[in-house]
Design an enzyme around this catalytic site. Structure first.
Site, PDB file in Angstrom:
ATOM      1  N   PRO A   9       0.794  -1.235   0.000  1.00 58.88           N
ATOM      2  CA  PRO A   9       0.000   0.000   0.000  1.00 58.88           C
ATOM      3  C   PRO A   9       0.822   1.279   0.000  1.00 58.88           C
ATOM      4  O   PRO A   9       1.870   1.355   0.644  1.00 58.88           O
ATOM      5  CB  PRO A   9      -0.801  -0.112   1.311  1.00 58.88           C
ATOM      6  CG  PRO A   9      -0.058  -1.076   2.153  1.00 58.88           C
ATOM      7  CD  PRO A   9       0.577  -2.047   1.204  1.00 58.88           C
ATOM      8  N   ARG A  17       4.795  11.063  -2.412  1.00 60.83           N
ATOM      9  CA  ARG A  17       4.611  10.757  -0.997  1.00 60.83           C
ATOM     10  C   ARG A  17       5.921  10.941  -0.210  1.00 60.83           C
ATOM     11  O   ARG A  17       6.914  10.272  -0.492  1.00 60.83           O
ATOM     12  CB  ARG A  17       4.182   9.288  -0.932  1.00 60.83           C
ATOM     13  CG  ARG A  17       4.126   8.698   0.414  1.00 60.83           C
ATOM     14  CD  ARG A  17       3.990   7.186   0.327  1.00 60.83           C
ATOM     15  NE  ARG A  17       3.901   6.679   1.677  1.00 60.83           N
ATOM     16  CZ  ARG A  17       4.243   5.468   2.042  1.00 60.83           C
ATOM     17  NH1 ARG A  17       4.661   4.595   1.150  1.00 60.83           N
ATOM     18  NH2 ARG A  17       4.137   5.105   3.288  1.00 60.83           N
ATOM     19  N   TYR A  22      11.140   8.848   0.998  1.00 60.66           N
ATOM     20  CA  TYR A  22      11.049   7.794  -0.016  1.00 60.66           C
ATOM     21  C   TYR A  22      11.619   8.183  -1.378  1.00 60.66           C
ATOM     22  O   TYR A  22      11.602   7.365  -2.302  1.00 60.66           O
ATOM     23  CB  TYR A  22       9.588   7.353  -0.160  1.00 60.66           C
ATOM     24  CG  TYR A  22       9.014   6.796   1.127  1.00 60.66           C
ATOM     25  CD1 TYR A  22       9.570   5.669   1.719  1.00 60.66           C
ATOM     26  CD2 TYR A  22       7.942   7.408   1.763  1.00 60.66           C
ATOM     27  CE1 TYR A  22       9.066   5.158   2.911  1.00 60.66           C
ATOM     28  CE2 TYR A  22       7.413   6.905   2.952  1.00 60.66           C
ATOM     29  CZ  TYR A  22       7.986   5.782   3.526  1.00 60.66           C
ATOM     30  OH  TYR A  22       7.490   5.272   4.700  1.00 60.66           O
ATOM     31  N   ASN A  75       7.891  -5.681  -0.916  1.00 62.06           N
ATOM     32  CA  ASN A  75       7.823  -4.541   0.009  1.00 62.06           C
ATOM     33  C   ASN A  75       6.385  -4.490   0.523  1.00 62.06           C
ATOM     34  O   ASN A  75       5.493  -3.966  -0.146  1.00 62.06           O
ATOM     35  CB  ASN A  75       8.201  -3.233  -0.691  1.00 62.06           C
ATOM     36  CG  ASN A  75       8.262  -2.075   0.298  1.00 62.06           C
ATOM     37  OD1 ASN A  75       7.777  -2.178   1.428  1.00 62.06           O
ATOM     38  ND2 ASN A  75       8.866  -0.967  -0.124  1.00 62.06           N
ATOM     39  N   ALA A  78       3.241  -0.663   4.867  1.00 64.56           N
ATOM     40  CA  ALA A  78       2.743  -0.587   6.252  1.00 64.56           C
ATOM     41  C   ALA A  78       2.299  -1.950   6.787  1.00 64.56           C
ATOM     42  O   ALA A  78       2.335  -2.186   8.004  1.00 64.56           O
ATOM     43  CB  ALA A  78       1.595   0.413   6.334  1.00 64.56           C
ATOM     44  N   GLU A  99      12.429  -9.473   1.759  1.00 68.30           N
ATOM     45  CA  GLU A  99      11.683  -8.274   2.189  1.00 68.30           C
ATOM     46  C   GLU A  99      12.525  -7.032   1.914  1.00 68.30           C
ATOM     47  O   GLU A  99      13.717  -7.018   2.216  1.00 68.30           O
ATOM     48  CB  GLU A  99      11.383  -8.397   3.686  1.00 68.30           C
ATOM     49  CG  GLU A  99      10.607  -7.225   4.250  1.00 68.30           C
ATOM     50  CD  GLU A  99      10.369  -7.385   5.762  1.00 68.30           C
ATOM     51  OE1 GLU A  99      10.301  -8.532   6.255  1.00 68.30           O
ATOM     52  OE2 GLU A  99      10.262  -6.352   6.435  1.00 68.30           O
ATOM     53  N   ARG A 108      13.598   4.295  12.369  1.00 67.59           N
ATOM     54  CA  ARG A 108      12.434   5.188  12.338  1.00 67.59           C
ATOM     55  C   ARG A 108      11.557   4.992  13.591  1.00 67.59           C
ATOM     56  O   ARG A 108      12.046   4.566  14.623  1.00 67.59           O
ATOM     57  CB  ARG A 108      11.660   4.963  11.028  1.00 67.59           C
ATOM     58  CG  ARG A 108      12.511   5.299   9.796  1.00 67.59           C
ATOM     59  CD  ARG A 108      11.736   5.145   8.511  1.00 67.59           C
ATOM     60  NE  ARG A 108      10.596   6.055   8.454  1.00 67.59           N
ATOM     61  CZ  ARG A 108       9.585   5.944   7.571  1.00 67.59           C
ATOM     62  NH1 ARG A 108       9.610   4.957   6.680  1.00 67.59           N
ATOM     63  NH2 ARG A 108       8.585   6.792   7.572  1.00 67.59           N
TER      64      ARG A 108
HETATM   65  C1  DQA Z   1       8.286   1.152   3.681  1.00 66.65           C
HETATM   66  C2  DQA Z   1       8.388   1.411   5.202  1.00 66.65           C
HETATM   67  C3  DQA Z   1       7.040   1.231   5.868  1.00 66.65           C
HETATM   68  O1  DQA Z   1       7.147   1.477   7.261  1.00 66.65           O
HETATM   69  C4  DQA Z   1       6.032   2.201   5.302  1.00 66.65           C
HETATM   70  O2  DQA Z   1       4.755   2.000   5.861  1.00 66.65           O
HETATM   71  C5  DQA Z   1       5.971   2.167   3.802  1.00 66.65           C
HETATM   72  C6  DQA Z   1       7.223   2.035   3.056  1.00 66.65           C
HETATM   73  C7  DQA Z   1       9.614   1.438   2.955  1.00 66.65           C
HETATM   74  O3  DQA Z   1       9.748   0.992   1.831  1.00 66.65           O
HETATM   75  O4  DQA Z   1      10.487   2.118   3.504  1.00 66.65           O
HETATM   76  O5  DQA Z   1       4.921   2.352   3.214  1.00 66.65           O
HETATM   77  O6  DQA Z   1       7.958  -0.207   3.474  1.00 66.65           O
END
Ligand code: DQA
Length: 147
Positions: A9, A17, A22, A75, A78, A99, A108
């Site tokens: 998501p 975003r 990111y 990935n 969340a 992952e 974080r």
């Molecule tokens: C994420 C890290 C997650 O905590 C976050 O909710 C994302 C992106 C990342 O690629 O850094 O949506 O997976």
């Protein structure tokens, strides 16, 4: 060899975003760069890409991938931090899952430090921005070649 790149998501919002976390590239751009990378590296692998905002759809894709692909780069976004269903789906299949996170989830907020998926994955790569996908591909490719 076939590998599925599965994104969860809000990753369809990459570029817009929280760019300070990111980056400014869209998911399409990141995917296109991954194809360029695998061609430059002469990796003999076919990549398919899928993004969804829906947890159950990720579970469906993981289950279906078991019959089609040699491995998955995932990935879960969340859902990494919340989804027992996705963690169980990873455990239920016979192919390895790597992952991936763009950001370093361990540096974080506390709630991002936990991954339900990680217990069932081959490896986790986090914090190299879009290059996390490239490192995951190299690692998974080498792993599958030597299996
Ligand atoms: C994420 C890290 C997650 O905590 C976050 O909710 C994302 C992106 C990342 O690629 O850094 O949506 O997976």
């Amino acid at each position: 060899m076939k590998i599925l790149i599965l994104n969860g998501p809000n990753l369809n919002m990459l570029g817009l975003r929280e760019p300070e976390i990111y980056g400014t590239d869209s998911l399409d751009k990141i995917n296109a760069e991954l194809i360029e990378f695998k061609n430059k590296q002469n990796l003999d692998v076919e990549l398919d890409f899928f993004q969804t905002n829906h947890e159950g759809e990720i579970v469906d894709k993981i289950q279906q991938a078991n019959e089609i692909y040699e491995g998955i780069i995932l990935n879960p976004a969340a859902y990494t931090h919340t989804s027992i269903a996705i963690a169980d789906a990873i455990k239920a299949i016979n192919i390895p899952v790597v992952e991936v996170h763009l950001s370093n989830i361990h540096s974080r907020e506390d709630f991002r430090n936990v991954s339900f998926c990680a217990k069932n994955t081959l490896a986790q790569i986090a914090g190299f921005s879009k290059n996390s996908y490239k490192l995951a591909l190299l690692g998974l490719y080498e792993y599958l070649k030597n299996e």
